[in-house]
Design a protein around this motif. Sequence first.
Motif, PDB file in Angstrom:
ATOM      1  N   GLU A 127      46.633  37.504  47.936  1.00  0.00           N
ATOM      2  CA  GLU A 127      45.935  36.664  48.904  1.00  0.00           C
ATOM      3  C   GLU A 127      44.991  37.450  49.793  1.00  0.00           C
ATOM      4  O   GLU A 127      44.289  36.900  50.617  1.00  0.00           O
ATOM      5  CB  GLU A 127      46.960  35.932  49.785  1.00  0.00           C
ATOM      6  N   CYS A 129      41.817  40.049  50.249  1.00  0.00           N
ATOM      7  CA  CYS A 129      40.660  40.593  49.540  1.00  0.00           C
ATOM      8  C   CYS A 129      40.600  42.094  49.774  1.00  0.00           C
ATOM      9  O   CYS A 129      40.514  42.553  50.917  1.00  0.00           O
ATOM     10  CB  CYS A 129      39.373  39.960  50.062  1.00  0.00           C
ATOM     11  N   THR A 186      37.799  32.417  49.371  1.00  0.00           N
ATOM     12  CA  THR A 186      39.244  32.223  49.390  1.00  0.00           C
ATOM     13  C   THR A 186      39.636  31.141  50.396  1.00  0.00           C
ATOM     14  O   THR A 186      40.450  30.276  50.109  1.00  0.00           O
ATOM     15  CB  THR A 186      39.953  33.539  49.770  1.00  0.00           C
TER      16      THR A 186
ATOM     17  N   TYR B 606      47.125  32.432  42.220  1.00  0.00           N
ATOM     18  CA  TYR B 606      46.131  33.289  41.576  1.00  0.00           C
ATOM     19  C   TYR B 606      46.593  33.519  40.147  1.00  0.00           C
ATOM     20  O   TYR B 606      47.695  33.993  39.923  1.00  0.00           O
ATOM     21  CB  TYR B 606      46.015  34.619  42.307  1.00  0.00           C
ATOM     22  N   THR B 618      41.463  31.355  41.293  1.00  0.00           N
ATOM     23  CA  THR B 618      42.336  30.739  42.277  1.00  0.00           C
ATOM     24  C   THR B 618      42.493  29.276  41.931  1.00  0.00           C
ATOM     25  O   THR B 618      41.510  28.568  41.756  1.00  0.00           O
ATOM     26  CB  THR B 618      41.740  30.860  43.677  1.00  0.00           C
TER      27      THR B 618
END
Lengths: 227, 722
Positions: A127, A129, A186, B606, B618
């Motif tokens: 989760e 980066c 994200t 993911y 994702t």
Amino acid sequence: MAASAATSGAGGGAAGGGRSFSFKVVLLGEGCVGKTSLVLRYCENKFNDKHITTLQASFLTKKLNIGGKRVNLAIWDTAGQERFHALGPIYYRDSNGAILVYDITDEDSFQKVKNWVKELRKMLGNEICLCIVGNKIDLDKERHVSIQEAETYAESVGAKHYHTSAKQNKGIEELFLDLCKRMIETAQVDERARGNGSSQSGTARRGVQIIDDEPAAQTSGGCCSSG
Amino acid sequence: MIYLEGSLLHFRDLLELVSFHLVSRDILPHLLRIPDALRLLHKPELDAVAALGMKFWTMPLKPDDGLGSAEVEEGPVGLDGAPSKSRQAVCSVRITSEDEALCIINPLFVSVHSDASWLDLASSLRRSSSTRGTLRFPNGLGTPQKSGSVKAASRKQGARGSLDHPESPEEEEEEEMEKGDPLLRSTTARRRPLHRSLACSSLEAASEELPLSPDLHLKEIKSPHRVSWIEGIPTTPPPAWPLQKSSSESSLLSENILLPPIPELDSLSVSSVEDETEGLLAAAAAQQKKQRRSSSALSYKVFQRLSAVGSTLSGFLSAERRVSKRVQELAQEPSSYVGGLVQSFVGHILRGAGKRHATSTDLLQEIRQMISNLKGYLCESSELHVVCEQSEAEEMDLGSVVEAALYKCMLKPLRNSIYAQLHEFHAHNGTLDKLREHQATMRRQSLAELGVTAGVPDAAALERIQAKLNLMHQAYSPKKKEAHMLKACKMLYEAMNQAAGGTEPFGADDFLPVLIYMLVNCDVVSVQLDVEYMMELMDPSQLLGEGGYYLTTWFGALFHIENFQPAATVTRQISIEAQRSIHQWHRRRTIHHHHANRRHSQNILYVSFCEPFNNQKTISVPPDMTTASVCAVCAEKYGVSDPESHGLFLVSHGSSLLLAGDSCPQRLRSETLQTQGGLGSFVYKPKDKGLPATAAPPSISNPDRSTEVQEPLKSKDTGQPD
């Protein structure tokens, strides 16, 4: 209340109709690899009287606008000495991004980056980066970490690799811009997921059971799902 | 014979001198009381008292012989304060001088009438007292007196608000020590050169004072000298006040009545006023913070003060004040919903709720939860709409105004009890002992051993920092504590910069060791409690910025000290407890925040293609979405033509586990997280690719992984070693 809250989105939070993001980025790397100079260079012209900023570069903020999306970056520097390694988790918890800096003239520092990557992946999963940054490319003659090796490694762990020189101000803008874009992506995927109305926060996250105040999260999740 | 510098008025003793000035020059709505010890003293004895310095004030006051207490009744009398009952100083009086005027100011009065109106008010009050007025301003110097008073007030404000000036410890102690200006000047026009003033002679601390404002006449010398004390808690606002402001000023008083009295100096009204003003006059305060404490700053601050008043009147700020006041009223009204909750909760904690909790964190969480709930309720409810228009509510940060008001209603009365309970928790679990022990060890270490590479604060700077830490400790508001903590950080940076000649700003590599050095040289135990208090009680949304960063850093430094190992052995892993505590903190931080969408990232999965981290996508996967559905999405995303031959695998530790079609990857993921702490990767790949066997039995074939997927889901997970 609502208005003020909206402008201060939480880590990774998207607010104000999804056009404003607040991200926490943690800087990791051995001492002396230049992570402080790197971020200082980036935030250089953004000294803010409100903070104690002018004296320090441990915590810096930067505001930017990427394609109409407002991004507030909070950049958390960490102490890179080995003796403080155990403190890592308290800094990188809930980070949206991590910048792992090594010195291209110092093989050891690259090894440290690898350790951090391992730890981050273990603790935070995918989760976060990751950016692996080879700094001091102005000293390319003394390079001890091959470009090939570094880039291959980065790819193998799902990170992006960058070359920078804090001294010559090279590659830094690109690094942060790229990171921001990835974090936005994200966050938006996240947002869409919530938009599905399938949000259910009852499950545990990151290894810790969530017990008491979960209902609050649920209601708030509902109210900002429109974002 | 004693007299003030430049004055022709001679007095037999200090009592007389002070009494005279109190009677003739003052505007005090409260009883004044001079410490008994001072009453009988003459010069030699005074010198002895002076030699005691600060200690004088902590010495138990001996009840005196039949002489009774030396009270000077001031201002509108009729307080039923039973002056001799309590010796706790609720309010003190400052003597300050400015040009030719002597003013003795009751800080309570200043605080209550913190706007300009009290100046006008003053004359009427003066007249209301039969004992004074006649001696007032023989030279007719009314105006300087006023401005002097305002300066005194604003000076105080300035000291509190100025962020970027290193302040002397003495100055910082204002909350505890009201200062008297040693250079008392008489109001008489005639002067003459003289020997040291009385007050001056008693001020040992004066020499420690940093050079402050070069302002000619307002030569401030800080001292622990308390000119006089007011005894007892005012129980009613003095009837003589002609003005009842709409602002929260009266709440200051009523608060003292209605809430349990707090036996700490923090309850000196000035501090709470500053508190409030700081919170409410945010704009003005912010400006003031920037203001350097220079000579010109004083007059500037007068202006500031007045302009702050101006903006108050202009409406916006007063809306905040109204809200704040309303919250406090509600909290004090037992029959109201909020009041009932607040009062019973406060009582509950005061009665030692900690005993019900397993950890200090639980206790603090309970309190934070209550604050959050009340805040949520108040912000949503109509209770506040009565005092504030919808438009106003939108304009101001209602949440933070309510938050600050709730600190006052709840944390102020609870602070001491919370600390006592925290202390008990940590004394029990050994944290404090460990801290003290390691503190002693680390103190003996050289800078190099501590890893310090930058400059460190010298003894004097450490003392100033300790004074700042004391303030941090005293404060009840977590927000205010945070401000003190940031000031301490700033002082550290200044010390570092000084040594380095102020070149580049310092990063964490340099700062953390210096912070640790500072902590082991200060009262680390109090800091430990303070950091916990802040971490847990602060509005979680307030912890996103600089404050959150430094709080984290302080937490880390304390953790390092607590777990310090003198040998080169490095604590590689932060303890489970610490991780848990940090996590809880961050969790609340995000939970209470409406936009904490990180909370929901658990719905994201993911998935990589063929290899971990390869072509990662994702995918939004709610907890109840099955592997089969996820596979369908993957097939589409990766453009797989034969979805049947592909499957979703959980790859970790070099092994991969094929997930059954009816399992739920998201649940599996959280289970794995919980049981293992680590996390594998989800990989979408051909079922037979590089695998020794396909379609293994629906049990977990690899014993290695039995921990990962122990009985979690209804899934019949199939495992295959890679």
